[in-house]
Design a protein around this motif. Structure first.
Motif, PDB file in Angstrom:
ATOM      1  N   ILE A  94     -14.021  -1.329   9.856  1.00 17.61           N
ATOM      2  CA  ILE A  94     -13.851  -0.544   8.628  1.00 17.61           C
ATOM      3  C   ILE A  94     -13.071   0.741   8.917  1.00 17.61           C
ATOM      4  N   HIS A  95     -13.327   1.329  10.100  1.00 17.13           N
ATOM      5  CA  HIS A  95     -12.615   2.565  10.484  1.00 17.13           C
ATOM      6  C   HIS A  95     -11.145   2.261  10.785  1.00 17.13           C
ATOM      7  N   ILE A  96     -10.897   1.107  11.408  1.00 15.08           N
ATOM      8  CA  ILE A  96      -9.505   0.723  11.715  1.00 15.08           C
ATOM      9  C   ILE A  96      -8.738   0.498  10.402  1.00 15.08           C
ATOM     10  N   ILE A  97      -9.387  -0.148   9.432  1.00 18.62           N
ATOM     11  CA  ILE A  97      -8.719  -0.410   8.145  1.00 18.62           C
ATOM     12  C   ILE A  97      -8.426   0.906   7.413  1.00 18.62           C
ATOM     13  N   GLN A  98      -9.392   1.823   7.439  1.00 20.17           N
ATOM     14  CA  GLN A  98      -9.175   3.127   6.792  1.00 20.17           C
ATOM     15  C   GLN A  98      -8.019   3.874   7.464  1.00 20.17           C
ATOM     16  N   CYS A  99      -7.966   3.781   8.786  1.00 19.10           N
ATOM     17  CA  CYS A  99      -6.879   4.427   9.535  1.00 19.10           C
ATOM     18  C   CYS A  99      -5.538   3.779   9.168  1.00 19.10           C
ATOM     19  N   ALA A 100      -5.543   2.456   9.015  1.00 19.90           N
ATOM     20  CA  ALA A 100      -4.308   1.739   8.643  1.00 19.90           C
ATOM     21  C   ALA A 100      -3.823   2.186   7.267  1.00 19.90           C
ATOM     22  N   ILE A 101      -4.763   2.299   6.317  1.00 25.82           N
ATOM     23  CA  ILE A 101      -4.384   2.713   4.952  1.00 25.82           C
ATOM     24  C   ILE A 101      -3.769   4.115   4.985  1.00 25.82           C
ATOM     25  N   ALA A 102      -4.393   5.007   5.773  1.00 30.36           N
ATOM     26  CA  ALA A 102      -3.846   6.379   5.883  1.00 30.36           C
ATOM     27  C   ALA A 102      -2.477   6.366   6.556  1.00 30.36           C
ATOM     28  N   SER A 103      -2.287   5.452   7.510  1.00 24.84           N
ATOM     29  CA  SER A 103      -1.046   5.438   8.305  1.00 24.84           C
ATOM     30  C   SER A 103       0.133   4.813   7.577  1.00 24.84           C
ATOM     31  N   THR A 104      -0.109   4.174   6.431  1.00 25.99           N
ATOM     32  CA  THR A 104       1.017   3.537   5.720  1.00 25.99           C
ATOM     33  C   THR A 104       2.054   4.563   5.280  1.00 25.99           C
ATOM     34  N   THR A 105       1.656   5.831   5.165  1.00 27.72           N
ATOM     35  CA  THR A 105       2.609   6.866   4.707  1.00 27.72           C
ATOM     36  C   THR A 105       3.567   7.296   5.812  1.00 27.72           C
ATOM     37  N   LEU A 106       3.319   6.855   7.032  1.00 27.33           N
ATOM     38  CA  LEU A 106       4.081   7.371   8.176  1.00 27.33           C
ATOM     39  C   LEU A 106       5.497   6.802   8.185  1.00 27.33           C
ATOM     40  N   ASP A 107       6.477   7.701   8.077  1.00 29.66           N
ATOM     41  CA  ASP A 107       7.881   7.278   8.070  1.00 29.66           C
ATOM     42  C   ASP A 107       8.385   7.230   9.521  1.00 29.66           C
ATOM     43  N   HIS A 108       7.954   6.208  10.243  1.00 33.54           N
ATOM     44  CA  HIS A 108       8.387   6.012  11.635  1.00 33.54           C
ATOM     45  C   HIS A 108       8.541   4.510  11.820  1.00 33.54           C
ATOM     46  N   ARG A 109       9.723   4.064  12.172  1.00 35.45           N
ATOM     47  CA  ARG A 109      10.049   2.640  12.124  1.00 35.45           C
ATOM     48  C   ARG A 109       9.022   1.775  12.851  1.00 35.45           C
ATOM     49  N   ASP A 110       8.788   2.046  14.154  1.00 40.45           N
ATOM     50  CA  ASP A 110       7.901   1.176  14.948  1.00 40.45           C
ATOM     51  C   ASP A 110       6.454   1.270  14.477  1.00 40.45           C
ATOM     52  N   ALA A 111       5.993   2.529  14.263  1.00 39.50           N
ATOM     53  CA  ALA A 111       4.588   2.717  13.877  1.00 39.50           C
ATOM     54  C   ALA A 111       4.330   2.030  12.540  1.00 39.50           C
ATOM     55  N   ASN A 112       5.234   2.219  11.583  1.00 36.02           N
ATOM     56  CA  ASN A 112       5.019   1.631  10.264  1.00 36.02           C
ATOM     57  C   ASN A 112       5.025   0.109  10.325  1.00 36.02           C
ATOM     58  N   CYS A 113       5.915  -0.417  11.133  1.00 36.24           N
ATOM     59  CA  CYS A 113       6.007  -1.868  11.293  1.00 36.24           C
ATOM     60  C   CYS A 113       4.687  -2.423  11.853  1.00 36.24           C
ATOM     61  N   SER A 114       4.106  -1.723  12.851  1.00 40.56           N
ATOM     62  CA  SER A 114       2.831  -2.168  13.447  1.00 40.56           C
ATOM     63  C   SER A 114       1.693  -2.127  12.433  1.00 40.56           C
ATOM     64  N   VAL A 115       1.643  -1.058  11.645  1.00 45.10           N
ATOM     65  CA  VAL A 115       0.574  -0.914  10.636  1.00 45.10           C
ATOM     66  C   VAL A 115       0.667  -2.053   9.622  1.00 45.10           C
ATOM     67  N   MET A 116       1.876  -2.304   9.127  1.00 51.85           N
ATOM     68  CA  MET A 116       2.055  -3.359   8.106  1.00 51.85           C
ATOM     69  C   MET A 116       1.736  -4.739   8.685  1.00 51.85           C
ATOM     70  N   LYS A 117       2.137  -4.942   9.940  1.00 49.52           N
ATOM     71  CA  LYS A 117       1.863  -6.247  10.551  1.00 49.52           C
ATOM     72  C   LYS A 117       0.355  -6.451  10.703  1.00 49.52           C
TER      73      LYS A 117
END
Length: 922
Positions: free
Chosen positions: A773-796
């Motif tokens: 649940i904490h990982i999912i919450q972190c993922a939702i927060a991280s979707t705003t990050l405008d960084h190519r690799d990081a954003n790609c990992s979060v979405m994947k």
């Protein structure tokens, strides 16, 4: 700002310090304070006062720049009833400050343009400005400056005016465009060919061309076009005016890219540019390189614009091949910078012809490409008085690399074998100077790989001749001949009797300092291609590897040699591999042991060189191991583990060294796969312990490798979950700090690589844990990050997470997974859809949209009815109007988008809808 509103005097003092404080620390303090001031609400009023005071250039420039920045990024701070007062104030400032400095005028013009674009109530701004200022000659300069930046700002990234408002503005500007062109014409007439005014007029005209709103028929017969070409034809035109006119013609050519829709203007420009050939020759005669480069830009843009016509109807109408002749004339200029301008066109021409694949068409263009290749070979020649080897890293070295790439892409039109043979015969039959020989060998090296190596006598003849070159020839010739040999490794593979003479030739190079690195690269190539034939030479490779540092090699070349050695090692009989691998690693291991006993003292105790060498050995030693056989590398890696562990511990505070340690361990684990089981416990323990103190993101990455290798093993799953939970705690603490996500994109990237691997290898273990649940919450927060690799990992991660509940790949835990994902989505689904929609519209660049679309698509596949409801709720939360009063999104656009997404039958349809919809907010 802390401490409330600063006084005008204090801001002025800070600006003075920024420009005049002799102490750099004082300048830095002033800069930081002024940045904070610019972000505050007080910046509006105080900048306005500074502009009224008109005390000096610096304070006015700072105030004008602040105004522009506030209007661009913080326009929403102002109530709507202040917009008219702001406009009037800016117009009065630009009039009062027009003679103080052109840079201030530009900043204020940008501020006015950005205000006009956002202020929906300011209708017909172009007309208003022209009526107000066109009668005064003194106001013309700043009026034209506003009219120049206005079209440029329409597509500005910093203004999020949205597609609806943008369309409205473009229509309005198109409506007034003829008024602007008439104004520009009258400016030229009023000021009687004044150079400053002409430059301004051409810049403004170019800006309107770039926006694509000028009427083709109107412009075709316009006096300004004639003036443009007259300026470019005149020998006495100054450099600045020439550049402005050239830019304008290039903009016009770019604007008519769709030639068929702009025929009258296209014809005028086509004929106009063809008249510039004489002027080009005059500029060459006068050695005026600036003008020569401008003409070449124009000729290239002409060819780019008429490319379709050239390929469709070569030699007819606007497919007139005179256009290519102009480029080849430029290719004949002695300065290589001139021909380089046209490279992109030649690439595109090659691409078109390759796709069409028509022998007759290829025949028409072949002579042009042959002439281009001859010119390029000539441009690649080093100076006759050049000493030493060719430089790779200077401008000329980079030019030669671009030539090499272009030749590779165009060679199919000429035929690689014919070209190779022709080049070789110029060396064999003539007696060329060393610099001609070197350039020919360089082009031969570019195309060697595209020549068919099967039964090819000319190739073997070339190889034979090259390896017999005497050591007395110029060192640059030897350098490039070694490169050529490396590129001909396929030929060596087909003709193994050449292997000995080739290796002897390369070994001579390896022993000479200037040639060592290029020879190492060639040996690496031979090892990669001739792995089986090289097995008999393994002992020789091992001897080189053992005494690597006795050769003058660059770090890359040394690593390349080890890679080649490892590739050959993997082809030895299995029983020999362990011993040979141990020998190959020994030098590195001994060096690391020695370093581990020394105190840390800067460069001399840096282990990265040895770690990188070990990493490349592990990475490329990949023997074929049958099921049930013990991996031959297993024993060696277990023996090396203690020194890697010790190195990691010793340098645990140093991110760069820890990264290299992890990289080395990653390839060691990948090398032996399940055979590294004995390392799992001690490695995970050490990773977790160090990570608590020094959260280097590479540990998360290494963790993802371990999960990938062992996540399917029932006995390892709990241990890996414990590892994940232990690594997550410090990670969340780091990311929850202010700006934590933005400051640590690598950590975000690696965390979600690890989580994704877990979802792929052992989904149920993770989904049943407390941490999910904490990982999912972190993922939702991280979707705003405008960084190519990081954003790609979060979405994947999000995509794979939801997909787990959909994919029924005949596994017995499908129902369990589906139930677990259902639980996750019922808790987080609405928040997920909200956040994804918000980030698409307001945070992320367009290239991330396909990844976001995939997540939305998976949510919809999992539960379409619920998704429809979530999407509807999210759309209701979007703003419908901009702060300037323009409509951002209509009710129809919202319902259309909802319908398009929820009725999509493929993911790409979601992506297209998302792309169109998010434009409304950009």
């Amino acid at each position: 700002m802390e401490g409330g509103k600063p006084s005008l005097a204090l801001v002025y003092q800070a600006v003075q310090a920024l420009y005049h404080d002799p102490d750099p620390a004082g300048k830095e303090r002033a800069s930081l304070w002024l940045e904070e001031f610019q972000r505050s609400m007080y910046a509006w009023e105080i900048s306005d006062q500074l502009l009224q005071l008109k005390q000096d250039v610096e304070s006015c420039y700072f105030a004008a720049q602040t105004m522009k920045m506030k209007i661009q990024t913080s326009f929403y701070e102002l109530p709507a009833d202040t917009h008219i007062a702001l406009r009037d104030s800016l117009l009065s400032h630009i009039q009062n400050l027009k003679d103080l400095s052109p840079v201030i005028v530009t900043q204020l013009a940008l501020a006015i343009a950005d205000l006009a674009l956002q202020m929906a109530s300011w209708k017909g701004c172009v007309q208003t400005l022209i009526e107000k200022y066109s009668n005064e000659v003194t106001s013309l300069m700043f009026l034209i400056e506003i009219l120049t930046v206005l079209p440029e700002e329409v597509h500005s990234r910093s203004l999020r005016i949205g597609a609806n408002r943008r369309t409205e503005i473009i229509e309005e500007l198109a409506y007034y465009s003829s008024t602007v062109i008439s104004l520009l014409m009258s400016c030229v007439q009023k000021t009687g060919n004044d150079e400053k005014m002409l430059i301004k007029v051409f810049r403004c005209l170019g800006s309107w061309f770039n926006l694509g709103v000028l009427d083709s028929n109107f412009m075709a017969n316009n006096q300004l076009l004639m003036i443009l070409f007259q300026v470019l034809q005149r020998d006495e035109t100054s450099t600045n005016l020439h550049e402005a006119a050239s830019d304008c013609v290039c903009s016009a050519l770019y604007a008519i890219e769709n030639v068929d829709n702009n025929m009258p203007l296209a014809l005028q420009l086509f004929q106009g540019v063809l008249t510039l050939e004489t002027a080009y020759h005059m500029a060459v005669a006068r050695e005026d390189l600036d003008k020569v480069l401008n003409y070449c830009r124009i000729f290239t843009e002409l060819c780019e614009t008429f490319l379709e016509a050239i390929v469709r109807n070569p030699g007819q109408g606007m497919g007139n091949l005179r256009t290519l002749e102009l480029l080849l004339i430029c290719a004949g200029h002695p300065q290589y910078e001139v021909v380089e301008i046209s490279f992109n066109f030649w690439y595109r021409l090659g691409e078109h012809l390759y796709k069409i694949n028509d022998a007759v068409l290829h025949g028409i263009f072949r002579p042009y490409i042959q002439r281009l290749l001859h010119a390029l070979a000539r441009h690649c020649q080093l100076d006759p008085d050049h000493e030493g080897i060719p430089e790779d890293t200077d401008d000329f070295g980079e030019f030669r690399m671009r030539v090499s790439d272009l030749v590779k892409d165009l060679i199919f039109l000429v035929g690689s074998m014919e070209c190779f043979s022709q080049l070789y015969s110029t060396l064999k039959d003539g007696n060329p100077s060393w610099e001609v020989t070197e350039a020919v060998l360089f082009i031969m090296a570019s195309i060697a790989k595209s020549v068919d190596p099967e039964n090819n006598p000319p190739l073997t003849e070339v190889l034979e001749a090259v390896v017999q070159l005497p050591q007395t020839v110029h060192i640059a010739v030897r350098y490039t001949s070694i490169e050529l040999v490396g590129e001909m490794s396929e030929v060596v593979d087909r003709n193994p009797h050449f292997l000995d003479p080739v290796l002897n030739y390369l070994m001579k190079g390896l022993r000479e300092k200037p040639l060592a690195s290029v020879a190492a690269k060639a040996i690496h190539n031979i090892c990669s291609v001739c792995r089986d034939h090289m097995a008999q030479h393994f002992q020789g490779l091992l001897d080189i590897a053992r005494s690597l540092d006795s050769f003058a090699l660059s770090p890359e070349a040394a690593v390349g040699l080890l890679k080649g050695t490892a590739l050959v090692l993997a082809r030895l009989p299995l029983e020999k591999i362990a011993e040979c691998l141990s020998d190959l690693c020994a030098v590195q291991v001994i060096a690391l042991k020695k370093l581990s006993q020394q105190p840390c003292n800067g460069k001399s105790s840096d282990p990265t060189l040895w770690l990188d060498r070990l990493a490349v050995i592990f990475r490329h030693t990949n023997p074929i191991v049958e099921n049930g056989q013990t991996h031959p590398c297993q024993k060696v890696i277990q023996e090396i583990w203690p020194i890697l562990s010790e190195t990691l511990n010793k340098h645990q505070a140093d991110n760069r060294i820890v990264e290299r340690c992890c990289r080395c361990l990653r390839f060691a684990v990948r090398c032996v796969g399940k055979g590294s089981a004995a390392l799992l416990q001690p490695l995970v323990t050490q990773m977790v312990n160090v990570y608590q103190i020094y959260p280097h993101s590479c540990f998360l990455y290494l963790g993802s490798i371990l999960v990938d290798e062992y996540g399917m093993e029932e006995g390892c799953r709990q241990g890996l979950l414990d590892m994940l939970q232990a690594l997550c705690m410090p990670t969340f603490q780091l990311l929850e700090q202010p700006y934590g996500l933005r400051n640590h994109p690598d950590t975000v990237d690696d965390l979600f690589r690890l989580a994704t691997r877990f979802i792929q290898r052992s989904p149920v273990t993770l989904l049943r844990s407390q941490i999910i649940i904490h990982i999912i919450q972190c993922a939702i927060a991280s979707t705003t990050l405008d960084h190519r690799d990081a954003n790609c990992s979060v979405m994947k991660f999000m995509r794979d997470l939801i997909h787990t509940g959909i994919s029924n790949d005949h596994e017995d835990d499908y129902e369990v997974r589906k139930e677990l994902i259902h639980h996750v989505m019922s808790q987080n689904g609405q928040q997920m859809v909200n956040q994804l929609l918000q980030t698409c519209c307001f945070c992320l660049p367009p290239y991330t949209l396909p990844d976001v679309a995939e997540v939305l698509w998976e949510i919809m596949l999992f539960d379409r009815p619920t998704f429809c409801r979530w999407l509807e709720n999210s759309l209701k939360g979007l703003p419908k109007e901009t702060s300037g009063g323009a409509v951002t999104v209509t009710h129809k656009q919202l319902t259309d988008f909802h319908k398009q997404v929820t009725s999509a039958e493929e993911c790409k349809q979601v992506c297209w809808s998302l792309r169109d919809f998010t434009r409304l907010f950009r």
